[in-house]
Motif scaffolding. Structure first.
Motif, PDB file in Angstrom:
ATOM      1  N   LEU A 194       0.829  -1.201   0.000  1.00 52.05           N
ATOM      2  CA  LEU A 194       0.000   0.000   0.000  1.00 52.05           C
ATOM      3  C   LEU A 194       0.866   1.254   0.000  1.00 52.05           C
ATOM      4  O   LEU A 194       0.588   2.215  -0.743  1.00 52.05           O
ATOM      5  CB  LEU A 194      -0.930  -0.001   1.216  1.00 52.05           C
ATOM      6  N   ILE A 195       1.910   1.267   0.808  1.00 53.41           N
ATOM      7  CA  ILE A 195       2.795   2.439   0.876  1.00 53.41           C
ATOM      8  C   ILE A 195       3.458   2.697  -0.482  1.00 53.41           C
ATOM      9  O   ILE A 195       3.556   3.846  -0.931  1.00 53.41           O
ATOM     10  CB  ILE A 195       3.850   2.250   1.991  1.00 53.41           C
ATOM     11  N   ARG A 196       3.846   1.625  -1.149  1.00 49.92           N
ATOM     12  CA  ARG A 196       4.411   1.796  -2.497  1.00 49.92           C
ATOM     13  C   ARG A 196       3.365   2.385  -3.440  1.00 49.92           C
ATOM     14  O   ARG A 196       3.666   3.247  -4.276  1.00 49.92           O
ATOM     15  CB  ARG A 196       4.923   0.459  -3.031  1.00 49.92           C
ATOM     16  N   GLY A 197       2.117   1.938  -3.287  1.00 48.57           N
ATOM     17  CA  GLY A 197       1.039   2.467  -4.114  1.00 48.57           C
ATOM     18  C   GLY A 197       0.788   3.937  -3.843  1.00 48.57           C
ATOM     19  O   GLY A 197       0.521   4.719  -4.773  1.00 48.57           O
ATOM     20  N   LEU A 198       0.869   4.360  -2.583  1.00 46.57           N
ATOM     21  CA  LEU A 198       0.692   5.769  -2.228  1.00 46.57           C
ATOM     22  C   LEU A 198       1.824   6.622  -2.793  1.00 46.57           C
ATOM     23  O   LEU A 198       1.605   7.726  -3.309  1.00 46.57           O
ATOM     24  CB  LEU A 198       0.626   5.919  -0.704  1.00 46.57           C
ATOM     25  N   GLN A 199       3.040   6.096  -2.695  1.00 45.32           N
ATOM     26  CA  GLN A 199       4.191   6.823  -3.241  1.00 45.32           C
ATOM     27  C   GLN A 199       4.043   7.022  -4.745  1.00 45.32           C
ATOM     28  O   GLN A 199       4.314   8.106  -5.277  1.00 45.32           O
ATOM     29  CB  GLN A 199       5.484   6.063  -2.919  1.00 45.32           C
ATOM     30  N   THR A 200       3.564   5.999  -5.414  1.00 46.03           N
ATOM     31  CA  THR A 200       3.334   6.090  -6.859  1.00 46.03           C
ATOM     32  C   THR A 200       2.245   7.113  -7.168  1.00 46.03           C
ATOM     33  O   THR A 200       2.359   7.899  -8.118  1.00 46.03           O
ATOM     34  CB  THR A 200       2.927   4.713  -7.413  1.00 46.03           C
ATOM     35  N   ALA A 201       1.185   7.115  -6.352  1.00 43.42           N
ATOM     36  CA  ALA A 201       0.072   8.045  -6.578  1.00 43.42           C
ATOM     37  C   ALA A 201       0.518   9.495  -6.403  1.00 43.42           C
ATOM     38  O   ALA A 201       0.078  10.387  -7.140  1.00 43.42           O
ATOM     39  CB  ALA A 201      -1.069   7.724  -5.614  1.00 43.42           C
ATOM     40  N   TYR A 202       1.389   9.753  -5.439  1.00 41.46           N
ATOM     41  CA  TYR A 202       1.844  11.114  -5.207  1.00 41.46           C
ATOM     42  C   TYR A 202       2.800  11.601  -6.294  1.00 41.46           C
ATOM     43  O   TYR A 202       2.823  12.783  -6.627  1.00 41.46           O
ATOM     44  CB  TYR A 202       2.515  11.217  -3.830  1.00 41.46           C
ATOM     45  N   THR A 203       3.601  10.697  -6.828  1.00 40.89           N
ATOM     46  CA  THR A 203       4.561  11.096  -7.862  1.00 40.89           C
ATOM     47  C   THR A 203       3.957  11.086  -9.253  1.00 40.89           C
ATOM     48  O   THR A 203       4.515  11.651 -10.191  1.00 40.89           O
ATOM     49  CB  THR A 203       5.776  10.150  -7.852  1.00 40.89           C
ATOM     50  N   GLY A 204       2.802  10.391  -9.386  1.00 43.26           N
ATOM     51  CA  GLY A 204       2.159  10.304 -10.685  1.00 43.26           C
ATOM     52  C   GLY A 204       2.730   9.244 -11.585  1.00 43.26           C
ATOM     53  O   GLY A 204       2.339   9.099 -12.747  1.00 43.26           O
ATOM     54  N   GLU A 205       3.666   8.457 -11.049  1.00 39.57           N
ATOM     55  CA  GLU A 205       4.253   7.375 -11.837  1.00 39.57           C
ATOM     56  C   GLU A 205       3.337   6.168 -11.833  1.00 39.57           C
ATOM     57  O   GLU A 205       2.506   5.976 -10.942  1.00 39.57           O
ATOM     58  CB  GLU A 205       5.615   6.984 -11.265  1.00 39.57           C
ATOM     59  N   LYS A 206       3.494   5.308 -12.803  1.00 43.68           N
ATOM     60  CA  LYS A 206       2.711   4.080 -12.870  1.00 43.68           C
ATOM     61  C   LYS A 206       3.303   3.040 -11.937  1.00 43.68           C
ATOM     62  O   LYS A 206       4.519   2.864 -11.887  1.00 43.68           O
ATOM     63  CB  LYS A 206       2.656   3.532 -14.293  1.00 43.68           C
ATOM     64  N   GLU A 207       2.413   2.337 -11.241  1.00 41.74           N
ATOM     65  CA  GLU A 207       2.861   1.291 -10.318  1.00 41.74           C
ATOM     66  C   GLU A 207       3.200   0.033 -11.101  1.00 41.74           C
ATOM     67  O   GLU A 207       2.539  -0.315 -12.060  1.00 41.74           O
ATOM     68  CB  GLU A 207       1.758   0.991  -9.302  1.00 41.74           C
ATOM     69  N   ASP A 208       4.269  -0.624 -10.677  1.00 38.73           N
ATOM     70  CA  ASP A 208       4.670  -1.873 -11.354  1.00 38.73           C
ATOM     71  C   ASP A 208       3.615  -2.947 -11.178  1.00 38.73           C
ATOM     72  O   ASP A 208       3.015  -3.061 -10.133  1.00 38.73           O
ATOM     73  CB  ASP A 208       6.009  -2.367 -10.794  1.00 38.73           C
TER      74      ASP A 208
END
Length: 587
Positions: A573-587
């Motif tokens: 989940l934390i990785r998903g939040l980090q991705t959401a804040y940066t706007g990058e696509k999650e692996d």
């Protein structure tokens, strides 16, 4: 729902004892009570039965006598295996004792304020648990050899059958007022399977009902038994009590998931065409999802009958018609209204008008009324009807009761008005426009630069898990908003501020979340404000349906139902939040 059973008048030679206990009820001083015998308890019971009004003083004495009786008189009985006993006199005494216990609370119906009677029954249910009478009842029921042929052909004076039925009557009567007892019964898998078997096997009895009634000898036997024992004791009462017990278990929201696992719908649906159709309807309403609402749609006549009973109950001074109170009918409407598929049908049958009328009642009725109205306001057509017709009186009721000293009533009304806010804002009625101004937040209050935190939207039943997740997210460097008080100390205004100043909203999915108007208001507002929603799945096997399914769609979710290791999912989940804040696509 009250029992139709009652104890019979005590013998003449007990009149002196009856007078003695009557004096105990009349006195205002504290009385140190010794052990209370069955005859003394029955005497106190009959004194209360003879009164038209049971004042608080008499009720307190009656409760003290009842507590002493339950506390001191059941040490040996609760250890008894009634199926090992052969003495008819001993078995008969046990049957009479259990009937008395079952009716200790129901005798107060119409004799004192409903709130007092309910408190009394809650206390009695606690004493029953402390004396382990509930354990005796469940053990006795489970040990009953349920052989249909033998049961139907049994002597009508079979005390063992009477004992089993009265054990079930005790559970039926007190599960309604005790969530602890209802949960205890539900957690016993064998007990619940037994109840389901009674209901399933009873389907053939429904079909044969007319044939049995036509049997004159059978009817005479039933009447004779009822005259002697105060209740009819063959197959039908056991089905009746089983149905009521299941219904009273389903009224407690905490039992929802366990009940779903029991697959009760197949056992319940045939009763929608029987004399138990109303109880069956409301039991089904407590456990179905949106897809299963087709069952209700196929039996709209029963829903209409519920409305007629609701209407008649409101016309009675006691707000009760037959065994149904106005509040019970309101609860049934509220549970039906949880599913969007039912809302328009309820409106067409006059539910709104009846709920408004009930809002003139006591605080319990007011709360039930405004809670049901809030559910109905989530339907766009109903919102327009409510706001467009001032004579309907819904908005006026919500505005008036939003000033209530009762915290639950006040916040429910504020929540319902919040749901109506956009319709109120464009209303031609000046009072409604003013109400909208008071509810709608100022756009200037929102600072887009603050829209950085993660908001956690959850149902209180998942609070402990979410507190842990909240802590982990904060440790990872995120700002988090989580309402720990969960509407006990928060407001709609605080919720709106939390949504508007969020970047991401964690929607914690479960059936309870979907069925909560508070959670729906939060999720709807986040969706309307186009906040990024990240779903968390809190309940194993649950797939979002209805309005929640619409909002979630095909969004990726993170599962915290216990199916996967908790810490691993938190890191994901934390990785998903980090991705959401940066706007990058999650692996």
């Amino acid at each position: 729902m009250g029992s139709g059973s009652s104890t019979k008048t005590i013998p003449d030679n007990e009149n002196d004892r009856k007078k003695s206990v009557s004096l105990v009820l009349d006195t205002t001083s504290e009385v140190s009570l010794r052990s209370i015998s069955y005859q003394e308890m029955i005497s106190a019971y009959e004194v209360v039965e003879s009164l038209e009004d049971v004042n608080p003083g008499k009720l307190a004495k009656y409760k003290k006598i009842s507590k002493q009786y339950l506390k001191e008189s059941f040490h040996n009985l609760v250890k008894t295996d009634i199926f090992a006993l052969e003495g008819q006199n001993a078995l008969g005494d046990i049957a009479k004792t259990l009937l008395l216990v079952a009716n200790l609370g129901s005798i107060l119906e119409g004799k004192t304020k409903s709130t007092r009677a309910e408190r009394f029954e809650k206390d009695i249910s606690r004493y029953i648990r402390e004396a382990e009478i509930d354990k005796f009842c469940i053990r006795t029921i489970k040990n009953f050899n349920f052989d249909e042929a033998e049961y139907k052909n049994a002597d009508h004076k079979n005390h063992k059958i009477a004992i089993v039925t009265r054990c079930l009557l005790i559970l039926k009567n007190y599960c309604e007022c005790s969530e602890d007892l209802a949960t205890y019964v539900l957690e016993d898998n064998r007990m619940m399977l037994f109840l389901r078997k009674i209901l399933t096997d009873g389907h053939t009895d429904i079909v044969a009902e007319n044939a049995r009634k036509a049997n004159k000898d059978e009817m005479e036997k039933r009447q004779q038994y009822a005259a002697e024992y105060g209740e009819e004791i063959i197959f039908d009462p056991l089905i009746d009590f089983a149905m009521d017990t299941v219904y009273h278990i389903t009224i407690w929201d905490t039992n929802f998931n366990r009940l779903r696992d029991l697959d009760l719908l197949k056992a319940l649906e045939p009763y929608l065409k029987s004399g138990l159709r109303l109880v069956a309807l409301l039991t089904i309403a407590n456990i179905i999802d949106e897809e299963e609402c087709k069952i209700i749609k196929s039996h709209t006549g029963v829903v209409e009958e519920l409305m007629n009973i609701f209407r008649r109950s409101l016309g009675e001074k006691s707000h009760r018609y037959n065994t149904w109170s106005s509040r019970q009918c309101g609860l049934g409407i509220r549970r039906l209204a949880r599913n969007d598929e039912n809302k328009k049908m309820l409106s067409e049958f006059g539910a709104i008008e009846l709920l408004v009328k009930m809002s003139d009642g006591d605080e319990d009725e007011q709360l039930e009324s405004v809670q049901a109205l809030w559910y109905l306001t989530f339907d766009v057509d109903i919102r327009q009807k409510i706001v467009g017709d001032q004579d309907l009186g819904v908005v006026d009721v919500l505005i008036e009761l939003s000033k209530s000293k009762n915290d639950k009533i006040r916040k429910t009304c504020i929540g319902a008005l919040w749901t109506l806010r956009n319709d109120l804002a464009v209303s031609d009625i000046k009072e409604y426009k003013r109400a909208a101004i008071g509810i709608e937040r100022s756009k200037a209050a929102v600072d887009p630069r603050k829209a950085q935190h993660v908001m956690i939207s959850y149902h209180w039943s998942n609070q402990e898990e979410m507190k842990t997740i909240c802590k982990k997210i904060k440790q990872a460097g995120f700002k988090v908003w989580m309402d720990i008080e969960k509407l006990e100390g928060s407001t709609v205004d605080a919720m709106a501020d939390a949504v508007e100043n969020s970047k991401i909203v964690l929607v914690c999915m479960s059936r309870k979340y979907k069925n909560s108007p508070n959670c729906r208001a939060e999720a709807n507002y986040a969706f309307q404000k186009k906040r990024q929603i990240i779903p968390l799945k809190m309940e194993r096997g649950y797939e979002p349906d209805g309005w929640l399914g619409f909002i979630i769609g095909t969004l990726k979710y993170y599962e915290f139902s216990g199916h996967y290791p908790f810490d691993a999912k938190v890191k994901e989940l934390i990785r998903g939040l980090q991705t959401a804040y940066t706007g990058e696509k999650e692996d």
